[in-house]
Design an enzyme around this catalytic site. Structure first.
Site, PDB file in Angstrom:
ATOM      1  N   SER A 125     -10.030  -0.888   6.759  1.00 27.61           N
ATOM      2  CA  SER A 125      -9.290  -0.886   5.495  1.00 27.61           C
ATOM      3  C   SER A 125      -8.694  -2.214   4.963  1.00 27.61           C
ATOM      4  CB  SER A 125      -8.321   0.257   5.463  1.00 27.61           C
ATOM      5  OG  SER A 125      -9.020   1.460   5.714  1.00 27.61           O
ATOM      6  N   LYS A 134       0.917  -1.260   0.089  1.00 31.72           N
ATOM      7  CA  LYS A 134      -0.099   0.091   0.224  1.00 31.72           C
ATOM      8  C   LYS A 134       0.639   1.295  -0.061  1.00 31.72           C
ATOM      9  CE  LYS A 134      -3.819   1.679   2.602  1.00 31.72           C
ATOM     10  NZ  LYS A 134      -4.939   1.590   3.557  1.00 31.72           N
ATOM     11  N   SER A 181      -9.240   1.828   2.965  1.00 35.46           N
ATOM     12  CA  SER A 181      -8.553   2.515   2.136  1.00 35.46           C
ATOM     13  C   SER A 181      -7.376   1.713   1.150  1.00 35.46           C
ATOM     14  CB  SER A 181      -7.686   3.636   2.995  1.00 35.46           C
ATOM     15  OG  SER A 181      -6.897   2.974   3.756  1.00 35.46           O
TER      16      SER A 181
END
Length: 553
Positions: free
Chosen positions: A158, A60, A134
């Site tokens: 997330s 990420k 996210s």
């Protein structure tokens, strides 16, 4: 072609084929990735033990990867990390290769996957729907088969919401089990680094290399009385409004656990949902301002280029929350946590839908805050209560993935994964040779989460041949006459695992329908007839094991 190099080439070809540029913030040049792959293969050839060699992953975009900028989804925030975050370094030390950094809701603020100047990440199955956030890019890169696993983060869900929406697994470990050094924080006190993978065994394998001695003293696991797994389930009335068909899908998951032998008992969900609302509506959001608020203020003063307006609004509003409100909310949270743990009491896990519904991109655009708040109904409280969780697929509703999650006390990560295996869609596989228990290729099945169901024989319509392969393996062929019943093991494994096994199956092996002695048929390993020309007929042994034992005697 060497294995890691071939997998890198396949990954870049797959990335081009799916044409989802919004997945990535920075994808490494393929020449650079292939050079690293050659080095990994050379190290393995030289005898070095690299257990994750050939495994590809993504990180990420708020996790440091040396050689790539860390942006946290904001170009103006980008910096060049001096080293890999420990989570990346540990995976690379085990031989895994990182392809790049993935898109996310800016500053990890959101559960939708649309709050990014790099573009909204579309769902892997239905591009009209959100991917979830996210950790949006990481989840979709896994779901589309570009990487084997990916790193995300989870503060409010997330690492679980995107897993549910894209039909994959999301492991959210106990806080402190995996280091968050080298991660741009959202709420530093409750952030976790998470793992996405297509199967539980893949996710667990990656997590085993991420985990280290925790950065806080271990406390004893809650003692459990003997007996079956005890699963807490709230009444449907407490789940609130769910998308069409989701209540039924959830009840099916409950029934599947009950059928596996679990004991189902009721639970009052109120303390969980009340705490979930506090994550954004209370004073805890002020920690997001502590992390990046001054930077956002400065950028807004110069025009705010590259800032997502929803994200900047959430974070800057948190600047004005009075300190006394935080202490009030901490007291309230402490009381809610005590109630929640009392509700869990001797339960091994709480089973919930991962999300209440799956909105479209248009739904989120029309109501960015409302849509996001709804998504966190079941996930927001997990880290506030210091619990562990795993999100797994649990079927489909109207052609889209439906997911559930198991939540349990801190450091019950292994327990939750064990229970979750009962929820995986599973298929049977008949094996007669090198994949039998104790044979050289059996670890391939075990790595996919396979378990031995039973030992039986085929119908008396097969012959067995010793093929000239490495490692040695037999070829099973069906015949019209002079057949014999052959010893067979039937294994149960995740459906996704069978697909992976088939994709890597070398010639002359093939997957076909094998008839068992009771007349049932299951998928199993067969052999192309052309491979039998120089193969020894070993049918008289009736078993590959007996042939191997006689040969080695």
């Amino acid at each position: 072609m060497s294995s890691t190099v071939s997998r890198v080439r396949a990954a870049y070809a797959r990335n081009e084929a799916v044409d989802r540029p919004e997945i990535w913030i920075d994808l490494r040049p393929w020449e650079e990735a292939e050079a690293e792959a050659r080095a990994i293969d050379a190290r393995v050839a030289a005898g070095e033990h690299l257990p994750l060699a050939g495994r590809l992953f993504a990180a990420k975009g708020n996790i440091d990867v040396q050689g790539l900028p860390t942006t946290a989804g904001c170009p103006a925030y980008a910096y060049e990390p001096e080293s890999d975050a420990p989570v990346v370094a540990r995976l690379r030390a085990a031989g895994a290769l990182v392809l790049g950094t993935t898109n996310l809701d800016q500053f990890a603020t959101g559960l939708v996957g649309t709050r990014s100047p790099y573009g909204a990440v579309r769902n892997a199955i239905d591009p009209a729907r959100i991917s979830g956030g996210s950790s949006s890019g990481s989840a979709v890169a896994v779901a589309l088969g570009i990487v084997d696993f990916a790193l995300g983060t989870d503060t409010a869900g997330s690492g679980r919401i995107p897993a549910a929406f894209n039909g994959i697994v999301g492991l959210k470990p106990t806080r402190g089990l995996v280091p968050t050094t080298g991660v741009v924080p959202a709420c530093a006190s409750i952030d976790c680094v998470t793992v996405f993978a297509r199967t539980l065994p893949e996710a667990e394998q990656a997590l085993s290399y991420l985990a280290a001695p925790p950065d806080r003293p271990l406390r004893p696991l809650p003692q459990r009385a003997p007996g079956p797994w005890r699963i807490a389930v709230p009444p449907l009335s407490q789940l609130g409004e769910l998308d069409e068909g989701w209540a039924e899908a959830y009840e099916e998951a409950v029934a599947r656990l009950a059928a596996s032998g679990a004991s189902i008992r009721p639970l009052d969900l109120a303390p969980f949902t009340e705490a979930a609302a506090m994550l954004y509506e209370g004073a805890f959001v002020a920690e997001r301002y502590t992390a990046v608020g001054p930077f956002i203020d400065k950028l807004l003063a110069s025009g705010g280029a590259g800032l997502d307006p929803t994200v900047s609004g959430i974070i800057t509003r948190a600047r004005d929350i009075p300190a006394h409100r935080l202490f009030t909310d901490q007291d309230r949270l402490s009381a809610l946590r005590a109630r929640a743990l009392a509700e869990l009491s001797d339960a091994d896990a709480l089973l919930l839908p991962t999300a209440p519904g799956h909105p479209t991109l248009a739904d989120v655009a029309a109501d960015p805050l409302g849509a996001n708040a709804r998504l966190g109904r079941f996930t927001n409280s997990t880290n506030l209560f210091d619990l562990a969780a795993v999100a797994v697929p649990a079927g489909e509703v109207n052609g889209l993935p439906f997911g559930v999650m198991l939540i349990g006390p801190a450091f019950t990560d292994d327990r939750l994964a064990t229970i979750a295996r009962a929820l995986e869609p599973r298929v049977s596989l008949a094996v007669v040779g090198a994949h039998l228990a104790g044979q050289p290729l059996n670890p391939q099945l075990l790595a996919l989460g396979a378990v031995l169901d039973r030992t039986t024989t085929t119908a008396p319509t097969y012959r067995l041949h010793a093929l000239r392969t490495t490692p040695p393996k037999p070829g099973l062929v069906r015949v019209d006459e002079d057949g014999t019943a052959i010893e067979t093991e039937v294994w149960s494994l995740p459906a996704e695992g069978l697909g992976r096994l088939l994709s890597a199956l070398p010639r002359p092996m093939a997957l076909g329908s094998v008839e068992l002695t009771d007349g049932s048929r299951v998928p199993g390993f067969l052999c192309e007839p052309s491979a039998l020309a120089n193969a020894e007929d070993i049918t008289a042994y009736g078993s590959w094991r007996k042939y191997v034992e006689r040969r080695e005697a």
